[in-house]
Scaffold this motif. Sequence first.
Motif, PDB file in Angstrom:
ATOM      1  N   SER A  19      -6.455   3.659  -0.581  1.00 24.73           N
ATOM      2  CA  SER A  19      -7.649   3.267  -1.315  1.00 24.73           C
ATOM      3  C   SER A  19      -8.582   4.461  -1.405  1.00 24.73           C
ATOM      4  N   GLN A  22     -12.085   5.109   0.573  1.00 27.92           N
ATOM      5  CA  GLN A  22     -12.142   4.246   1.744  1.00 27.92           C
ATOM      6  C   GLN A  22     -11.693   5.007   2.987  1.00 27.92           C
ATOM      7  N   THR A  24      -9.767   4.910   6.565  1.00 26.73           N
ATOM      8  CA  THR A  24      -8.692   4.193   7.230  1.00 26.73           C
ATOM      9  C   THR A  24      -8.722   4.515   8.714  1.00 26.73           C
ATOM     10  N   GLU A  32      -3.491  -0.900  10.287  1.00 27.48           N
ATOM     11  CA  GLU A  32      -4.561  -0.148   9.658  1.00 27.48           C
ATOM     12  C   GLU A  32      -5.749  -1.055   9.374  1.00 27.48           C
ATOM     13  N   HIS A  34      -9.237  -0.793   6.890  1.00 28.37           N
ATOM     14  CA  HIS A  34      -9.880  -0.031   5.827  1.00 28.37           C
ATOM     15  C   HIS A  34     -11.324  -0.496   5.679  1.00 28.37           C
TER      16      HIS A  34
END
Length: 96
Positions: A19, A22, A24, A32, A34
Amino acid sequence: MASTEQRLSALREYLKTLSAGQTTFIVEGGGEFHTSKDPFAYLLEHGAYTPDGRRIVLYPHPIEGIDALSLSFYQMIDEAIEAGKLELPELESDEP
């Protein structure tokens, strides 16, 4: 061996998971998390925990070929994750 089409398909699927813009984090168990916040802002506000209570254990970042200031920032993020929260020291100033 996988065909070129299969490799491209797998790469496209992987890119969909990334993304742009974003942050992470890696949580316990290897999953993960985000967020739209940068790592510094997120850790300052929420500590090293996700909204559902999972513990953040890692912020993936480069370790080679980066400038000293960036390395220092990443080390501060790593230390905050290890401590469970980001705390800023009290500001000090010279006497007027």
